[in-house]
Design a protein around this motif. Structure first.
Motif, PDB file in Angstrom:
ATOM      1  N   ILE A 121       0.833  -1.209   0.000  1.00 11.49           N
ATOM      2  CA  ILE A 121       0.000   0.000   0.000  1.00 11.49           C
ATOM      3  C   ILE A 121       0.868   1.261   0.000  1.00 11.49           C
ATOM      4  O   ILE A 121       0.679   2.155  -0.839  1.00 11.49           O
ATOM      5  CB  ILE A 121      -0.977   0.003   1.202  1.00 11.49           C
ATOM      6  N   TRP A 122       1.804   1.353   0.933  1.00  7.84           N
ATOM      7  CA  TRP A 122       2.633   2.555   1.027  1.00  7.84           C
ATOM      8  C   TRP A 122       3.507   2.748  -0.216  1.00  7.84           C
ATOM      9  O   TRP A 122       3.550   3.852  -0.768  1.00  7.84           O
ATOM     10  CB  TRP A 122       3.465   2.538   2.308  1.00  7.84           C
ATOM     11  N   PRO A 123       4.216   1.735  -0.694  1.00 10.45           N
ATOM     12  CA  PRO A 123       5.007   1.932  -1.911  1.00 10.45           C
ATOM     13  C   PRO A 123       4.160   2.370  -3.115  1.00 10.45           C
ATOM     14  O   PRO A 123       4.599   3.187  -3.931  1.00 10.45           O
ATOM     15  CB  PRO A 123       5.645   0.567  -2.174  1.00 10.45           C
ATOM     16  N   THR A 124       2.937   1.850  -3.198  1.00  8.87           N
ATOM     17  CA  THR A 124       2.047   2.228  -4.297  1.00  8.87           C
ATOM     18  C   THR A 124       1.615   3.676  -4.163  1.00  8.87           C
ATOM     19  O   THR A 124       1.574   4.420  -5.152  1.00  8.87           O
ATOM     20  CB  THR A 124       0.822   1.292  -4.337  1.00  8.87           C
ATOM     21  N   TYR A 125       1.310   4.089  -2.968  1.00  9.01           N
ATOM     22  CA  TYR A 125       0.931   5.477  -2.708  1.00  9.01           C
ATOM     23  C   TYR A 125       2.088   6.416  -3.088  1.00  9.01           C
ATOM     24  O   TYR A 125       1.871   7.413  -3.784  1.00  9.01           O
ATOM     25  CB  TYR A 125       0.544   5.635  -1.236  1.00  9.01           C
ATOM     26  N   ILE A 126       3.299   6.087  -2.656  1.00 10.34           N
ATOM     27  CA  ILE A 126       4.472   6.923  -2.968  1.00 10.34           C
ATOM     28  C   ILE A 126       4.688   6.975  -4.481  1.00 10.34           C
ATOM     29  O   ILE A 126       4.917   8.052  -5.054  1.00 10.34           O
ATOM     30  CB  ILE A 126       5.731   6.380  -2.262  1.00 10.34           C
ATOM     31  N   ALA A 127       4.617   5.840  -5.142  1.00 10.76           N
ATOM     32  CA  ALA A 127       4.822   5.789  -6.600  1.00 10.76           C
ATOM     33  C   ALA A 127       3.757   6.596  -7.333  1.00 10.76           C
ATOM     34  O   ALA A 127       4.055   7.292  -8.308  1.00 10.76           O
ATOM     35  CB  ALA A 127       4.813   4.340  -7.075  1.00 10.76           C
ATOM     36  N   THR A 128       2.531   6.519  -6.856  1.00 12.84           N
ATOM     37  CA  THR A 128       1.434   7.245  -7.493  1.00 12.84           C
ATOM     38  C   THR A 128       1.632   8.748  -7.341  1.00 12.84           C
ATOM     39  O   THR A 128       1.518   9.497  -8.318  1.00 12.84           O
ATOM     40  CB  THR A 128       0.087   6.806  -6.889  1.00 12.84           C
ATOM     41  N   ARG A 129       1.927   9.192  -6.135  1.00 10.06           N
ATOM     42  CA  ARG A 129       2.153  10.630  -5.899  1.00 10.06           C
ATOM     43  C   ARG A 129       3.327  11.146  -6.723  1.00 10.06           C
ATOM     44  O   ARG A 129       3.258  12.222  -7.302  1.00 10.06           O
ATOM     45  CB  ARG A 129       2.386  10.896  -4.416  1.00 10.06           C
ATOM     46  N   LYS A 130       4.401  10.375  -6.758  1.00  7.15           N
ATOM     47  CA  LYS A 130       5.592  10.791  -7.507  1.00  7.15           C
ATOM     48  C   LYS A 130       5.288  10.874  -8.998  1.00  7.15           C
ATOM     49  O   LYS A 130       5.679  11.824  -9.665  1.00  7.15           O
ATOM     50  CB  LYS A 130       6.726   9.814  -7.238  1.00  7.15           C
ATOM     51  N   THR A 131       4.567   9.902  -9.519  1.00  9.67           N
ATOM     52  CA  THR A 131       4.205   9.890 -10.939  1.00  9.67           C
ATOM     53  C   THR A 131       3.376  11.112 -11.299  1.00  9.67           C
ATOM     54  O   THR A 131       3.663  11.807 -12.280  1.00  9.67           O
ATOM     55  CB  THR A 131       3.438   8.601 -11.295  1.00  9.67           C
ATOM     56  N   VAL A 132       2.361  11.389 -10.515  1.00  7.52           N
ATOM     57  CA  VAL A 132       1.493  12.535 -10.802  1.00  7.52           C
ATOM     58  C   VAL A 132       2.280  13.841 -10.698  1.00  7.52           C
ATOM     59  O   VAL A 132       2.140  14.733 -11.538  1.00  7.52           O
ATOM     60  CB  VAL A 132       0.251  12.530  -9.885  1.00  7.52           C
ATOM     61  N   SER A 133       3.128  13.950  -9.697  1.00  7.49           N
ATOM     62  CA  SER A 133       3.935  15.154  -9.523  1.00  7.49           C
ATOM     63  C   SER A 133       4.861  15.383 -10.726  1.00  7.49           C
ATOM     64  O   SER A 133       4.956  16.498 -11.258  1.00  7.49           O
ATOM     65  CB  SER A 133       4.752  15.040  -8.239  1.00  7.49           C
ATOM     66  N   ILE A 134       5.541  14.344 -11.153  1.00  6.74           N
ATOM     67  CA  ILE A 134       6.438  14.447 -12.313  1.00  6.74           C
ATOM     68  C   ILE A 134       5.650  14.852 -13.550  1.00  6.74           C
ATOM     69  O   ILE A 134       6.058  15.746 -14.298  1.00  6.74           O
ATOM     70  CB  ILE A 134       7.179  13.110 -12.547  1.00  6.74           C
ATOM     71  N   CYS A 135       4.527  14.205 -13.772  1.00  9.27           N
ATOM     72  CA  CYS A 135       3.719  14.491 -14.964  1.00  9.27           C
ATOM     73  C   CYS A 135       3.102  15.884 -14.916  1.00  9.27           C
ATOM     74  O   CYS A 135       3.030  16.560 -15.952  1.00  9.27           O
ATOM     75  CB  CYS A 135       2.658  13.419 -15.150  1.00  9.27           C
ATOM     76  N   ASP A 136       2.674  16.325 -13.752  1.00  8.64           N
ATOM     77  CA  ASP A 136       2.145  17.685 -13.626  1.00  8.64           C
ATOM     78  C   ASP A 136       3.223  18.707 -13.989  1.00  8.64           C
ATOM     79  O   ASP A 136       2.959  19.672 -14.707  1.00  8.64           O
ATOM     80  CB  ASP A 136       1.639  17.958 -12.202  1.00  8.64           C
ATOM     81  N   ARG A 137       4.438  18.501 -13.475  1.00  7.33           N
ATOM     82  CA  ARG A 137       5.543  19.433 -13.768  1.00  7.33           C
ATOM     83  C   ARG A 137       5.941  19.397 -15.237  1.00  7.33           C
ATOM     84  O   ARG A 137       6.188  20.421 -15.849  1.00  7.33           O
ATOM     85  CB  ARG A 137       6.766  19.105 -12.906  1.00  7.33           C
ATOM     86  N   LYS A 138       6.039  18.211 -15.784  1.00  7.81           N
ATOM     87  CA  LYS A 138       6.542  18.064 -17.155  1.00  7.81           C
ATOM     88  C   LYS A 138       5.490  18.377 -18.218  1.00  7.81           C
ATOM     89  O   LYS A 138       5.819  18.948 -19.252  1.00  7.81           O
ATOM     90  CB  LYS A 138       7.075  16.647 -17.361  1.00  7.81           C
ATOM     91  N   PHE A 139       4.230  18.028 -17.959  1.00 12.32           N
ATOM     92  CA  PHE A 139       3.205  18.123 -19.001  1.00 12.32           C
ATOM     93  C   PHE A 139       2.009  19.007 -18.662  1.00 12.32           C
ATOM     94  O   PHE A 139       1.135  19.193 -19.512  1.00 12.32           O
ATOM     95  CB  PHE A 139       2.655  16.724 -19.326  1.00 12.32           C
ATOM     96  N   GLY A 140       1.906  19.498 -17.456  1.00 12.84           N
ATOM     97  CA  GLY A 140       0.701  20.230 -17.081  1.00 12.84           C
ATOM     98  C   GLY A 140      -0.489  19.283 -17.117  1.00 12.84           C
ATOM     99  O   GLY A 140      -0.415  18.156 -16.639  1.00 12.84           O
ATOM    100  N   LYS A 141      -1.572  19.710 -17.728  1.00 11.92           N
ATOM    101  CA  LYS A 141      -2.791  18.886 -17.785  1.00 11.92           C
ATOM    102  C   LYS A 141      -2.790  17.899 -18.958  1.00 11.92           C
ATOM    103  O   LYS A 141      -3.688  17.069 -19.075  1.00 11.92           O
ATOM    104  CB  LYS A 141      -4.015  19.783 -17.844  1.00 11.92           C
ATOM    105  N   LYS A 142      -1.790  17.980 -19.831  1.00 13.82           N
ATOM    106  CA  LYS A 142      -1.753  17.096 -21.008  1.00 13.82           C
ATOM    107  C   LYS A 142      -1.751  15.614 -20.653  1.00 13.82           C
ATOM    108  O   LYS A 142      -2.252  14.805 -21.421  1.00 13.82           O
ATOM    109  CB  LYS A 142      -0.513  17.392 -21.858  1.00 13.82           C
ATOM    110  N   HIS A 143      -1.190  15.262 -19.510  1.00 13.81           N
ATOM    111  CA  HIS A 143      -1.116  13.833 -19.184  1.00 13.81           C
ATOM    112  C   HIS A 143      -2.473  13.257 -18.797  1.00 13.81           C
ATOM    113  O   HIS A 143      -2.612  12.043 -18.649  1.00 13.81           O
ATOM    114  CB  HIS A 143      -0.055  13.560 -18.113  1.00 13.81           C
ATOM    115  N   HIS A 144      -3.503  14.101 -18.697  1.00 14.50           N
ATOM    116  CA  HIS A 144      -4.859  13.616 -18.433  1.00 14.50           C
ATOM    117  C   HIS A 144      -5.626  13.357 -19.729  1.00 14.50           C
ATOM    118  O   HIS A 144      -6.760  12.904 -19.690  1.00 14.50           O
ATOM    119  CB  HIS A 144      -5.630  14.605 -17.552  1.00 14.50           C
TER     120      HIS A 144
END
Length: 163
Positions: free
Chosen positions: A29-52
């Motif tokens: 659970i915890w590793p998945t939560y960390i991976a999910t938050r990190k993924t979204v953060s990276i994508c938000d910074r790199k792509f803005g809303k395009k990754h949605h």
């Protein structure tokens, strides 16, 4: 989306299903939560809303998410195959409970698999190296308009819209 919002947005069936999945695999659970938050953060910074949307940025997000779930779960798994199996279970669950039209659903499942397959070849790299390696896949993402095309393109990221 934060965790509280995500949980509040689930109906009873989704919540019950996720709870069962997590009870079967509590260490992930915890590793998945960390991976999910990190993924979204990276994508938000790199792509803005395009990754949605359904372009190459979305393909990258799905591949990275799966790769990072495996990477972070390796500390709890005795074998890499267990971490990979967990990543498949939790991301397949997400796709099954996320409203999406059939082509987008298949695209997401495809890119999730690409991320899991990719991390198998890079189990010994750091998280930062893994992120950089997955980024090299973005320009190789191919646009397809049918499920059959997605299935035939088994080793590349795929997208169904241009960014």
């Amino acid at each position: 989306m934060n965790l509280v919002k995500a949980i509040k947005s689930m109906d009873f069936k989704q919540l019950w299903s996720l709870t069962g999945l997590c009870f079967q695999n509590p260490l992930y659970i915890w590793p998945t939560y960390i991976a999910t938050r990190k993924t979204v953060s990276i994508c938000d910074r790199k792509f803005g809303k395009k990754h949605h949307k359904n372009g190459p940025a979305n393909a990258f997000r799905h591949a990275l998410w799966n790769a990072l779930i495996v990477h972070h779960s390796l500390g709890w798994a005795r074998h890499s195959e267990k971490a990979i199996s967990w990543a498949k279970k939790i991301t397949d669950w997400h796709e099954d409970f996320s409203p999406n039209h059939e082509l987008a659903h298949e695209m997401d499942l495809h890119n999730n698999r690409i991320g899991r397959d990719f991390v198998k070849q890079h189990l010994d790299v750091s998280e930062q190296q893994l992120i950089q390696l997955v980024m090299t896949m973005i320009p190789l993402s191919r646009k397809h308009t049918t499920i059959q095309q997605l299935k035939e393109d088994s080793n590349q990221l795929v997208h169904i819209e241009d960014d």
